[in-house]
Design a protein around this motif. Structure first.
Motif, mmCIF file in Angstrom:
data_model
loop_
_atom_site.group_PDB
_atom_site.id
_atom_site.type_symbol
_atom_site.label_atom_id
_atom_site.label_comp_id
_atom_site.label_asym_id
_atom_site.label_seq_id
_atom_site.Cartn_x
_atom_site.Cartn_y
_atom_site.Cartn_z
ATOM 1 N N SER A 584 0.810 -1.212 0.000
ATOM 2 C CA SER A 584 0.000 0.000 0.000
ATOM 3 C C SER A 584 0.847 1.267 0.000
ATOM 4 C CB SER A 584 -0.945 0.013 1.211
ATOM 5 O OG SER A 584 -0.199 0.023 2.417
ATOM 6 N N GLN A 585 2.080 1.164 0.479
ATOM 7 C CA GLN A 585 2.954 2.331 0.529
ATOM 8 C C GLN A 585 3.791 2.418 -0.747
ATOM 9 O OE1 GLN A 585 3.075 4.541 2.960
ATOM 10 N NE2 GLN A 585 2.049 3.552 4.685
ATOM 11 N N TYR A 586 4.081 3.630 -1.174
ATOM 12 C CA TYR A 586 4.953 3.820 -2.325
ATOM 13 C C TYR A 586 6.397 3.506 -1.944
ATOM 14 C CZ TYR A 586 1.086 6.090 -4.723
ATOM 15 O OH TYR A 586 -0.119 6.346 -5.328
ATOM 16 N N LEU A 587 7.136 2.937 -2.872
ATOM 17 C CA LEU A 587 8.520 2.521 -2.645
ATOM 18 C C LEU A 587 9.473 3.544 -3.259
ATOM 19 C CD1 LEU A 587 8.087 -1.244 -3.595
ATOM 20 C CD2 LEU A 587 8.000 -0.239 -1.302
ATOM 21 N N HIS A 588 10.473 3.948 -2.466
ATOM 22 C CA HIS A 588 11.429 4.951 -2.940
ATOM 23 C C HIS A 588 12.872 4.553 -2.671
ATOM 24 C CE1 HIS A 588 8.269 7.750 -4.003
ATOM 25 N NE2 HIS A 588 7.726 7.624 -2.800
ATOM 26 N N GLY A 589 13.104 3.278 -2.385
ATOM 27 C CA GLY A 589 14.471 2.856 -2.113
ATOM 28 C C GLY A 589 14.938 3.194 -0.725
ATOM 29 N N ALA A 590 14.010 3.366 0.212
ATOM 30 C CA ALA A 590 14.391 3.659 1.595
ATOM 31 C C ALA A 590 15.031 2.431 2.233
ATOM 32 C CB ALA A 590 13.160 4.095 2.383
ATOM 33 N N THR A 591 15.905 2.658 3.196
ATOM 34 C CA THR A 591 16.598 1.563 3.878
ATOM 35 C C THR A 591 15.735 1.026 5.015
ATOM 36 O OG1 THR A 591 18.740 2.520 3.369
ATOM 37 C CG2 THR A 591 18.664 0.925 5.164
ATOM 38 N N ARG A 592 15.597 -0.283 5.044
ATOM 39 C CA ARG A 592 14.781 -0.935 6.058
ATOM 40 C C ARG A 592 15.573 -1.094 7.353
ATOM 41 N NH1 ARG A 592 11.910 -6.037 3.396
ATOM 42 N NH2 ARG A 592 13.961 -6.953 3.794
ATOM 43 N N ALA A 593 14.963 -0.734 8.440
ATOM 44 C CA ALA A 593 15.641 -0.845 9.733
ATOM 45 C C ALA A 593 15.879 -2.298 10.119
ATOM 46 C CB ALA A 593 14.810 -0.136 10.809
ATOM 47 N N SER A 594 15.046 -3.210 9.608
ATOM 48 C CA SER A 594 15.131 -4.610 10.026
ATOM 49 C C SER A 594 16.394 -5.299 9.524
ATOM 50 C CB SER A 594 13.901 -5.374 9.538
ATOM 51 O OG SER A 594 13.808 -5.296 8.122
ATOM 52 N N ASP A 595 16.851 -4.936 8.309
ATOM 53 C CA ASP A 595 18.011 -5.647 7.752
ATOM 54 C C ASP A 595 18.975 -4.736 6.991
ATOM 55 O OD1 ASP A 595 16.521 -5.063 5.511
ATOM 56 O OD2 ASP A 595 15.947 -7.130 5.087
ATOM 57 N N GLY A 596 18.705 -3.450 6.957
ATOM 58 C CA GLY A 596 19.598 -2.523 6.281
ATOM 59 C C GLY A 596 19.535 -2.568 4.765
ATOM 60 N N GLN A 597 18.573 -3.307 4.190
ATOM 61 C CA GLN A 597 18.438 -3.383 2.745
ATOM 62 C C GLN A 597 17.401 -2.370 2.261
ATOM 63 O OE1 GLN A 597 17.541 -7.675 2.331
ATOM 64 N NE2 GLN A 597 19.523 -7.864 1.307
ATOM 65 N N ARG A 598 17.526 -1.990 0.992
ATOM 66 C CA ARG A 598 16.557 -1.072 0.410
ATOM 67 C C ARG A 598 15.276 -1.808 0.057
ATOM 68 N NH1 ARG A 598 19.868 2.970 -3.669
ATOM 69 N NH2 ARG A 598 21.175 3.959 -2.059
ATOM 70 N N ASP A 599 14.170 -1.075 0.182
ATOM 71 C CA ASP A 599 12.892 -1.732 -0.119
ATOM 72 C C ASP A 599 12.683 -1.938 -1.614
ATOM 73 O OD1 ASP A 599 12.305 0.886 -0.799
ATOM 74 O OD2 ASP A 599 10.939 1.220 0.881
ATOM 75 N N LEU A 617 17.032 2.240 -23.660
ATOM 76 C CA LEU A 617 17.109 1.280 -22.559
ATOM 77 C C LEU A 617 16.062 0.191 -22.742
ATOM 78 C CD1 LEU A 617 18.340 0.519 -19.798
ATOM 79 C CD2 LEU A 617 16.618 2.014 -18.741
ATOM 80 N N ALA A 618 16.516 -1.062 -22.765
ATOM 81 C CA ALA A 618 15.601 -2.165 -23.073
ATOM 82 C C ALA A 618 15.718 -3.334 -22.108
ATOM 83 C CB ALA A 618 15.835 -2.655 -24.506
ATOM 84 N N ALA A 619 16.733 -3.330 -21.214
ATOM 85 C CA ALA A 619 16.915 -4.419 -20.262
ATOM 86 C C ALA A 619 17.065 -3.825 -18.874
ATOM 87 C CB ALA A 619 18.139 -5.250 -20.632
ATOM 88 N N LEU A 620 16.210 -4.224 -17.958
ATOM 89 C CA LEU A 620 16.233 -3.659 -16.621
ATOM 90 C C LEU A 620 15.690 -4.655 -15.618
ATOM 91 C CD1 LEU A 620 13.263 -1.134 -16.359
ATOM 92 C CD2 LEU A 620 13.806 -2.283 -18.492
ATOM 93 N N CYS A 621 16.147 -4.533 -14.386
ATOM 94 C CA CYS A 621 15.720 -5.413 -13.305
ATOM 95 C C CYS A 621 15.156 -4.589 -12.160
ATOM 96 C CB CYS A 621 16.892 -6.240 -12.784
ATOM 97 S SG CYS A 621 17.543 -7.420 -13.961
ATOM 98 N N LEU A 622 14.099 -5.087 -11.576
ATOM 99 C CA LEU A 622 13.452 -4.443 -10.437
ATOM 100 C C LEU A 622 13.428 -5.441 -9.291
ATOM 101 C CD1 LEU A 622 11.795 -2.171 -9.120
ATOM 102 C CD2 LEU A 622 9.752 -3.160 -10.195
ATOM 103 N N HIS A 623 14.098 -5.095 -8.191
ATOM 104 C CA HIS A 623 14.180 -5.961 -7.010
ATOM 105 C C HIS A 623 13.283 -5.365 -5.937
ATOM 106 C CE1 HIS A 623 17.044 -8.570 -4.352
ATOM 107 N NE2 HIS A 623 15.785 -8.707 -4.014
ATOM 108 N N LEU A 624 12.214 -6.098 -5.597
ATOM 109 C CA LEU A 624 11.209 -5.620 -4.648
ATOM 110 C C LEU A 624 11.345 -6.337 -3.317
ATOM 111 C CD1 LEU A 624 8.159 -5.696 -7.074
ATOM 112 C CD2 LEU A 624 9.153 -3.620 -6.112
ATOM 113 N N ARG A 625 11.378 -5.547 -2.249
ATOM 114 C CA ARG A 625 11.304 -6.075 -0.890
ATOM 115 C C ARG A 625 10.165 -5.337 -0.169
ATOM 116 N NH1 ARG A 625 16.861 -4.866 -1.611
ATOM 117 N NH2 ARG A 625 18.132 -6.744 -1.925
ATOM 118 N N GLY A 626 9.899 -5.754 1.037
ATOM 119 C CA GLY A 626 8.852 -5.094 1.799
ATOM 120 C C GLY A 626 9.201 -3.648 2.068
ATOM 121 N N CYS A 627 8.205 -2.788 2.000
ATOM 122 C CA CYS A 627 8.399 -1.356 2.186
ATOM 123 C C CYS A 627 9.035 -1.056 3.535
ATOM 124 C CB CYS A 627 7.055 -0.648 2.072
ATOM 125 S SG CYS A 627 7.130 1.124 2.355
ATOM 126 N N ALA A 628 9.966 -0.106 3.535
ATOM 127 C CA ALA A 628 10.631 0.277 4.777
ATOM 128 C C ALA A 628 9.638 0.801 5.804
ATOM 129 C CB ALA A 628 11.697 1.340 4.482
#
Length: 702
Positions: A584-599, A617-628
């Protein structure tokens, strides 16, 4: 007692508080709004609707409500209104006592409309057009309102109120989705009951649908111009009765079939959203017929042009614009919405041309009267609200500007999906935004990612399959010389316009369809699927099939591709199983306090930074984690990697370090059939023109 015996002398004052016709066990109270009429008459008809047996002046006026009570008058009575007053189009008034008018609050109609000269308030053969009153009676050519039995419309319905985050919408036309379905009994095809038949419920459940969005089902009338061409208004965006279900969709249960349909959907965990048209009515422009609102009080119900009240403000492109800023028109719309929720069990609404509803004298206002009234209403507080955020009026495009309670059709995202997979320059940058819920458009205080209704195709335009088969619209059957419909479709035919026997072209088209489906369902926001797109339904290049009530628009269930249906079902399961895809929250690459990884992280296929300035640009990767900022534990443990390779060559992807788990290839648009595969090395191949979604798992069968 007869439905309407000699009751003239028994007409009592009645009550003005409740508009419409309401039976209380001993008689019926009638109340109708008209600000400028000099007298309003109640007309009672024979049971077959052929004879007007009584014409009674409503005995009381309280403010602008005309009302009266008839003891002994029972449910089933057919009636209508006539309103007397000035016929002065140049002053905005079009009263004509010779025109029988529907009750705006009627919940049932008996009979149909005939495109007949008598239904027009002016003489259609006069050189002065609408300035000369038509003295001919219209009663024989319009339906009659019905006094309903209160047991039929009890306000005891319950809504599902499923959460927005995990919503997946299926946009469908009641008739088009059912009329050719072999698993539905012939007597139920094309009806409300057929829409929720077991075969449909099984299919929708397999697809993971949580909400069915129905094209307009309120009572409507086809335009006379369509009738002259032997066509009808199939989509239904031409409402004339805001409380009455459209009779063309009645099955064996009649009007009760609608609520039965809703109950069956609810029993399957599926919400019902109605596409509603409160921006204009079927009475059209100044040369249209007089059926209801125009005859009751033209100057109150409609927005008229300043300095020229003979003509209507036409922000809708449909001839007129309903004036929801008028208190009694606003009341009617709000009463209508509450009726569909409390009485019929509807779970939400998609507002056609919603910008027109939010336009005040100074322009569009997200805090205007209608939108404020909607937001504060306790009955409507728990239902889903969706805006089509445009009309053709001044400042008519308002995407992203509706209040936070609304979701909006994201046409910017739609065009981005199409342009990217077509190979347009600078489209990857826009795709990056669309995959994360189009935050640049929708993110404002109080709004959530579900505000973006994401889709690749809707009823208005090409089907998903036609996006891959046609580069030019083919709308000749509409009778408008192929001038109607969208021009900018961002489609591609892969070398052949229309159907092809080439296995290569067919395979490329199918993969493009899978690419578009996957991009929609893997984007943050709320995905919407057009009925039939799950199996490759075609309209043979017609991108404006609003008047095609035939095989052009009806889903050919036996021709649908079972592999594509299975792929769509796999997509919806994958989305549901991975909450990082519907945060539900927008993702902006914030750092998660739980593990120090970006959301959320973007990278190229080698794990390096993307060159967002590269127009190709034709090749790209999106790595999604839980929102910070997210408090959901499941989302915090979930990870999904989306790899997109639009380039014409296969590419090697260097997978990120998965830690203690393994990456599993769960969705792969290069494959016709889906199956999960554990990646045993850090390098894997992403085929050309494809999208792959990976998830973390310790079990390849998970």
């Amino acid at each position: 007692m007869n439905c309407h015996t000699a009751v003239d002398a028994l007409f009592e004052p009645g009550r003005p508080t409740r508009l419409g016709a309401h039976f209380d066990g001993g008689g019926t109270n009638f109340a109708v709004f008209s600000q400028h009429a000099t007298q309003v008459y109640l007309c009672l008809f024979s049971p077959d609707g052929q004879r007007e047996e009584r014409r009674l002046p409503l005995p009381e006026r309280t403010g602008d409500i005309w009302h009266g009570y008839l003891p002994g008058l029972r449910p089933g009575t057919l009636y209508g209104y006539r309103a007397d007053g000035p016929y002065a189009p140049d002053q905005g008034h079009r009263f004509n006592l010779h025109k029988l008018l529907l009750d705006p609050y009627t919940r049932e109609l008996r009979g149909g409309f005939t495109d007949h000269p008598t239904t027009y308030g002016y003489r259609t053969d006069a050189a002065e057009a609408d300035l000369i009153i038509n003295p001919c009676d219209s009663a024989a050519h319009v339906p009659k309102s019905v006094v309903s039995h209160p047991d039929q419309f009890r306000p005891d319905a319950e809504t599902l109120q499923r959460p927005w985050d995990d919503t997946r919408i299926y946009e469908a036309h009641v008739k088009g989705a059912t009329i050719r379905h072999p698993g539905i009994h012939p007597s139920l095809r094309g009806t409300f009951e057929g829409m929720a038949a077991p075969a449909m419920l099984d299919h929708l459940t397999r697809l993971g649908v949580t909400a069915v969005e129905l094209l307009p089902v309120q009572a409507l009338k086809s335009e006379g111009a369509l009738a002259a061409r032997g066509l009808v208004n199939y989509w239904g965006y031409n409402t004339i009765g805001f409380f009455a279900p459209e009779p063309r969709y009645f099955g064996p249960m009649g009007v009760q079939g609608f609520r039965a349909m809703v109950n069956r959907f609810h029993s399957a965990g599926i919400e019902v959203i109605l596409d509603v048209v409160y921006n204009h009515t079927a009475e059209g422009d100044h040369l249209g017929p007089t059926l209801c609102f125009r005859g009751l009080d033209n100057a109150a119900y409609y927005r008229l042009q300043d300095g020229d009240p003979r003509h209507y403000v036409n922000d809708t492109g449909c001839g007129n614009t309903l004036d929801v800023s008028h208190p009694f028109v606003l009341r009617m719309v709000m009463d209508s919405l509450r009726f569909w929720v409390e009485v019929m069990g509807v779970d939400g609404f998609r507002f056609d041309l919603a910008t027109a509803l939010g336009r005040e004298a100074h322009g569009f206002d997200p805090h205007g009267g209608f939108l404020d009234a909607l937001r504060q209403d306790p009955v409507l507080a728990g239902v889903k609200l969706i805006a089509e955020p445009w009309d053709i009026g001044p400042g008519g495009y308002q995407l992203g500007r509706f209040p936070p309670e609304f979701a909006e059709w994201n046409d910017t995202g739609r065009d981005t999906y199409r342009r990217f997979w077509r190979g347009d320059q600078k489209s990857a940058q826009a795709l990056g935004s669309a995959l994360l819920g189009s935050s640049s458009v929708f993110e404002r205080p109080g709004r959530r990612t579900w505000a973006a209704i994401n889709y690749a195709a809707s009823h208005d335009g090409y089907t998903l399959a036609d996006l891959t088969c046609y580069e030019r619209r083919h709308n000749h059957a509409n009778g408008e010389c192929n001038r109607d419909g969208h021009k900018a479709n961002f489609s591609e035919n892969f070398g052949v316009e229309g159907a092809s026997d080439s296995p290569v072209i067919i395979a490329n088209r199918k993969q493009r369809q899978r690419n578009l489906l996957a991009t929609v369902f893997l984007s943050q926001g709320t995905p919407m699927l057009l009925a039939g797109d799950e199996g490759g339904q075609t309209q043979h290049g017609n991108n404006n099939a609003y008047c095609q009530d035939n095989d052009t628009s009806w889903i050919d269930w036996e021709a649908l591709d079972p592999d594509q249906i299975a792929f769509t079902a796999a997509l919806t399961r994958f989305r549901h199983d991975h909450p990082v895809l519907w945060q539900s929250q927008y993702l902006h690459g914030a750092t998660r306090a739980s593990d120090g990884q970006r959301d959320v992280e973007w990278c190229d296929f080698d794990g390096g930074a993307l060159d967002w300035h590269d127009p190709a640009l034709a090749a790209l990767c999106l790595h999604l984690r839980g929102c910070a900022e997210c408090l959901k534990g499941d989302a915090l443990r979930d990870e999904v990697l989306i790899a997109i390779n639009r380039s014409p060559k296969d590419r090697i992807l260097h997978l990120p370090n998965p830690g203690a788990q393994d990456w599993t290839r769960a969705i792969d648009t290069h494959r016709v059939r889906q199956g999960k595969k554990r990646e045993t090395t850090r390098e894997t191949t992403i085929q050309a023109h494809s999208l792959v979604a990976f998830c973390l798992t310790g079990d390849a069968s998970a």
